[in-house]
Write a protein that holds these residues in place. Sequence first.
Motif, PDB file in Angstrom:
ATOM      1  N   ASN A 185      -4.517  -4.441   9.752  1.00  0.00           N
ATOM      2  CA  ASN A 185      -4.665  -5.883   9.560  1.00  0.00           C
ATOM      3  C   ASN A 185      -3.368  -6.617   9.870  1.00  0.00           C
ATOM      4  OD1 ASN A 185      -7.309  -5.560   8.771  1.00  0.00           O
ATOM      5  ND2 ASN A 185      -6.869  -5.608   6.575  1.00  0.00           N
ATOM      6  N   GLY A 206      -9.431   8.059   0.184  1.00  0.00           N
ATOM      7  CA  GLY A 206      -9.652   6.617   0.039  1.00  0.00           C
ATOM      8  C   GLY A 206      -8.350   5.839   0.113  1.00  0.00           C
ATOM      9  N   VAL A 207      -7.291   6.373  -0.486  1.00  0.00           N
ATOM     10  CA  VAL A 207      -5.981   5.713  -0.448  1.00  0.00           C
ATOM     11  C   VAL A 207      -5.452   5.687   0.984  1.00  0.00           C
ATOM     12  CG1 VAL A 207      -3.612   5.765  -1.319  1.00  0.00           C
ATOM     13  CG2 VAL A 207      -5.505   6.470  -2.800  1.00  0.00           C
ATOM     14  N   ASP A 217      -6.090   0.501   6.811  1.00  0.00           N
ATOM     15  CA  ASP A 217      -6.639  -0.853   6.934  1.00  0.00           C
ATOM     16  C   ASP A 217      -5.547  -1.917   6.785  1.00  0.00           C
ATOM     17  OD1 ASP A 217      -9.179   0.087   7.342  1.00  0.00           O
ATOM     18  OD2 ASP A 217      -9.826  -0.145   5.260  1.00  0.00           O
ATOM     19  N   GLU A 218      -4.658  -1.735   5.806  1.00  0.00           N
ATOM     20  CA  GLU A 218      -3.586  -2.708   5.578  1.00  0.00           C
ATOM     21  C   GLU A 218      -2.649  -2.800   6.783  1.00  0.00           C
ATOM     22  OE1 GLU A 218      -2.920  -4.799   2.614  1.00  0.00           O
ATOM     23  OE2 GLU A 218      -5.061  -4.372   2.777  1.00  0.00           O
ATOM     24  N   GLU A 249      -7.214   5.696   3.749  1.00  0.00           N
ATOM     25  CA  GLU A 249      -7.984   4.734   4.535  1.00  0.00           C
ATOM     26  C   GLU A 249      -7.575   3.296   4.204  1.00  0.00           C
ATOM     27  OE1 GLU A 249     -11.847   6.020   3.419  1.00  0.00           O
ATOM     28  OE2 GLU A 249     -12.005   7.516   5.032  1.00  0.00           O
ATOM     29  N   TYR A 250      -7.246   3.050   2.927  1.00  0.00           N
ATOM     30  CA  TYR A 250      -6.782   1.710   2.533  1.00  0.00           C
ATOM     31  C   TYR A 250      -5.452   1.396   3.229  1.00  0.00           C
ATOM     32  CZ  TYR A 250      -4.817  -2.006  -0.348  1.00  0.00           C
ATOM     33  OH  TYR A 250      -4.238  -3.176  -0.774  1.00  0.00           O
ATOM     34  N   LEU A 251      -4.540   2.364   3.256  1.00  0.00           N
ATOM     35  CA  LEU A 251      -3.251   2.173   3.930  1.00  0.00           C
ATOM     36  C   LEU A 251      -3.459   1.853   5.409  1.00  0.00           C
ATOM     37  CD1 LEU A 251      -0.066   2.453   3.766  1.00  0.00           C
ATOM     38  CD2 LEU A 251      -0.414   4.781   4.569  1.00  0.00           C
ATOM     39  N   THR A 266     -12.315  -9.079   8.429  1.00  0.00           N
ATOM     40  CA  THR A 266     -11.165  -8.328   7.910  1.00  0.00           C
ATOM     41  C   THR A 266      -9.859  -9.060   8.167  1.00  0.00           C
ATOM     42  OG1 THR A 266     -12.314  -6.233   8.265  1.00  0.00           O
ATOM     43  CG2 THR A 266      -9.920  -6.139   8.018  1.00  0.00           C
ATOM     44  N   ALA A 273       0.860  -1.183   0.000  1.00  0.00           N
ATOM     45  CA  ALA A 273       0.000   0.000   0.000  1.00  0.00           C
ATOM     46  C   ALA A 273       0.896   1.232   0.000  1.00  0.00           C
ATOM     47  CB  ALA A 273      -0.912   0.004   1.225  1.00  0.00           C
TER      48      ALA A 273
END
Length: 299
Positions: free
Chosen positions: A106, A95-96, A102-103, A98-100, A290, A2
């Motif tokens: 996780n 959005g990018v 999440d990664e 938030e993706y980072l 998730t 990410a």
Amino acid sequence: MAEIIQRDGTWTFDGETLRLVPGHDKNVSLLRKALGELTVPLAALAGIAFEHGKKSGRLRLRLRDGSDPLLQATGGKLPDTSDPYRLTVEPDRYGVAEYLVDEVRNAHLIEQVPTAPCDAYLLTGPSVPLSVSAGDGTASFDGETVRLEWNWKTEEAKTAAGTRSLALADIAAVEWHPAVGLENGHLRFTVRNAPTKAPPKYDPNAVELWGFKKDPLMALVAAAVQARLPHPAAPAGPAEPKALAAPAPEGARAGAASPAADDHDALLRRLRELGELHQAGILTDEEFTTAKQAVLRRM
């Protein structure tokens, strides 16, 4: 992997480490530019968050206490503008970001990274040699000796003693404090068996700071020294150098599972653990889904 690229800098996560590279924008602080690229291992991370804003958002990392010599030496007093673990995000990249987040979360969950304080530094601190001029002097450090030189603005009581050289072995502690309001800041070294209550203005082991642009750079000297001092949370007793582990003899490795097999078995065990945590009600449905998907992707 990410990645988010902004004028403020670029953050990249490869599943094990976060790579933070400062941007070239004029608003990037002197301290951030001087630090250069930072590599933050997942083990040093206590958390990550993304804060929405009307004009821009912010990514923030929260490191485990005691993992970073820079944060240890500055005691949480770095202003936001100089914080290397903060990234300004443009609205079209929310959005990018938030993706980072999440990664990273996780991976943090899967690896079961503790958030408790560290008893050893997990980041290396600024490289040496380095030299910074600010306030009433110049502080230099080559990895073994701190050198303090004075300028024409230094109080006579300090200049009378001339240039100061402090061996690393003689330094018990170091601290950096910014100028706040009418109170001046300082970079101060505590010398063993020579305690003093003198203000930084008169202390020959301190550089007084007046709130100018280069003041935060003195934090780099503090961090470089801090990284080479015994960790405040290290177990008491004489410290022994950690030897690098030698490769195991062929006989000792015979019959050992391959790394790929070990990883696969570990991921299967992690799936079972996640299922048990979900059944026990510790993980919500969303958290379980998730985390499970992240494990399956790695398999």
